[in-house]
Scaffold this motif. Sequence first.
Motif, PDB file in Angstrom:
ATOM      1  N   ARG A   1       0.785  -1.262  -0.437  1.00 44.51           N
ATOM      2  CA  ARG A   1      -0.166   0.059   0.207  1.00 44.51           C
ATOM      3  C   ARG A   1       0.591   1.456   0.367  1.00 44.51           C
ATOM      4  O   ARG A   1       0.503   2.055  -0.573  1.00 44.51           O
ATOM      5  N   GLY A   2       2.108   0.798   1.167  1.00 39.76           N
ATOM      6  CA  GLY A   2       3.167   2.326   1.171  1.00 39.76           C
ATOM      7  C   GLY A   2       2.980   2.710  -0.568  1.00 39.76           C
ATOM      8  O   GLY A   2       3.333   3.507  -1.158  1.00 39.76           O
ATOM      9  N   GLU A   3       4.078   1.660  -1.307  1.00 40.45           N
ATOM     10  CA  GLU A   3       4.578   1.269  -2.130  1.00 40.45           C
ATOM     11  C   GLU A   3       3.939   2.155  -3.385  1.00 40.45           C
ATOM     12  O   GLU A   3       4.076   2.782  -4.282  1.00 40.45           O
ATOM     13  N   GLY A   4       2.497   1.701  -3.181  1.00 39.17           N
ATOM     14  CA  GLY A   4       1.032   2.127  -4.400  1.00 39.17           C
ATOM     15  C   GLY A   4       1.170   3.863  -3.856  1.00 39.17           C
ATOM     16  O   GLY A   4       0.992   4.266  -5.560  1.00 39.17           O
ATOM     17  N   GLN A   5       1.349   4.389  -2.606  1.00 36.17           N
ATOM     18  CA  GLN A   5       0.654   5.638  -2.359  1.00 36.17           C
ATOM     19  C   GLN A   5       2.375   6.349  -2.820  1.00 36.17           C
ATOM     20  O   GLN A   5       1.828   7.942  -3.630  1.00 36.17           O
TER      21      GLN A   5
ATOM     22  N   ILE B   1      -1.655  -1.884  -7.988  1.00 34.16           N
ATOM     23  CA  ILE B   1      -1.446  -2.213  -6.468  1.00 34.16           C
ATOM     24  C   ILE B   1      -2.549  -1.721  -6.188  1.00 34.16           C
ATOM     25  O   ILE B   1      -3.137  -2.313  -5.266  1.00 34.16           O
ATOM     26  N   CYS B   2      -2.996  -0.173  -6.569  1.00 36.42           N
ATOM     27  CA  CYS B   2      -4.719   0.136  -6.107  1.00 36.42           C
ATOM     28  C   CYS B   2      -5.350  -1.365  -5.517  1.00 36.42           C
ATOM     29  O   CYS B   2      -6.265  -1.354  -5.143  1.00 36.42           O
TER      30      CYS B   2
ATOM     31  N   ASP C   1      -8.195  -1.227  -2.723  1.00 32.56           N
ATOM     32  CA  ASP C   1      -7.726   0.249  -2.263  1.00 32.56           C
ATOM     33  C   ASP C   1      -8.987   0.871  -3.533  1.00 32.56           C
ATOM     34  O   ASP C   1      -8.225   1.576  -4.023  1.00 32.56           O
ATOM     35  N   ARG C   2      -9.859   1.189  -2.744  1.00 32.92           N
ATOM     36  CA  ARG C   2     -11.151   1.149  -4.430  1.00 32.92           C
ATOM     37  C   ARG C   2     -10.819   2.875  -4.310  1.00 32.92           C
ATOM     38  O   ARG C   2     -10.396   3.632  -4.996  1.00 32.92           O
ATOM     39  N   ARG C   3     -10.668   3.613  -2.867  1.00 33.62           N
ATOM     40  CA  ARG C   3     -10.245   5.170  -3.083  1.00 33.62           C
ATOM     41  C   ARG C   3      -8.711   5.529  -3.765  1.00 33.62           C
ATOM     42  O   ARG C   3      -8.976   6.883  -4.793  1.00 33.62           O
ATOM     43  N   GLY C   4      -8.119   5.336  -3.590  1.00 31.17           N
ATOM     44  CA  GLY C   4      -6.917   4.599  -3.815  1.00 31.17           C
ATOM     45  C   GLY C   4      -7.303   4.575  -5.916  1.00 31.17           C
ATOM     46  O   GLY C   4      -6.988   5.752  -6.584  1.00 31.17           O
ATOM     47  N   GLU C   5      -8.061   4.039  -6.039  1.00 29.14           N
ATOM     48  CA  GLU C   5      -7.917   3.267  -7.500  1.00 29.14           C
ATOM     49  C   GLU C   5      -8.489   4.753  -8.168  1.00 29.14           C
ATOM     50  O   GLU C   5      -8.230   4.812  -9.182  1.00 29.14           O
TER      51      GLU C   5
END
Length: 110
Positions: free
Chosen positions: A48-52, A80-81, A86-90
């Motif tokens: 998750r941190g990698e995606g962000q 990664i989302c 991670d729907r919000r990140g997507e």
Amino acid sequence: DDLGGKLRMRAEFFTDLGMVSSALGQPRRAIEYYEQDLAICKETQDRRGEGQTLGNLGSCYADLGEPRRAIEYYEQDLAICKETQDRRGEGQTLNNLGNCYLNLGEPRRA
């Protein structure tokens, strides 16, 4: 473990420095910090941190007027989302991708 905790703290520190640099209009400096953050996220397998962090790097390149490079990072972030559900990140990443394609004059891809 203790080492993992220390590494995560360092990653958060680099994230914060990157965010401050971006806010101060220094995307190149932010990229340096985010790249260090990304390395730690990979080492600690923090997906998750990698995606962000990939999304943050994409935003820096978008700010530098390099939408194609930004798209490369956003596409990795999007994968990664989806993987981490991670729907919000997507949604945020899809929006960022759309903006890049609009900036490239490709509204159909946006």
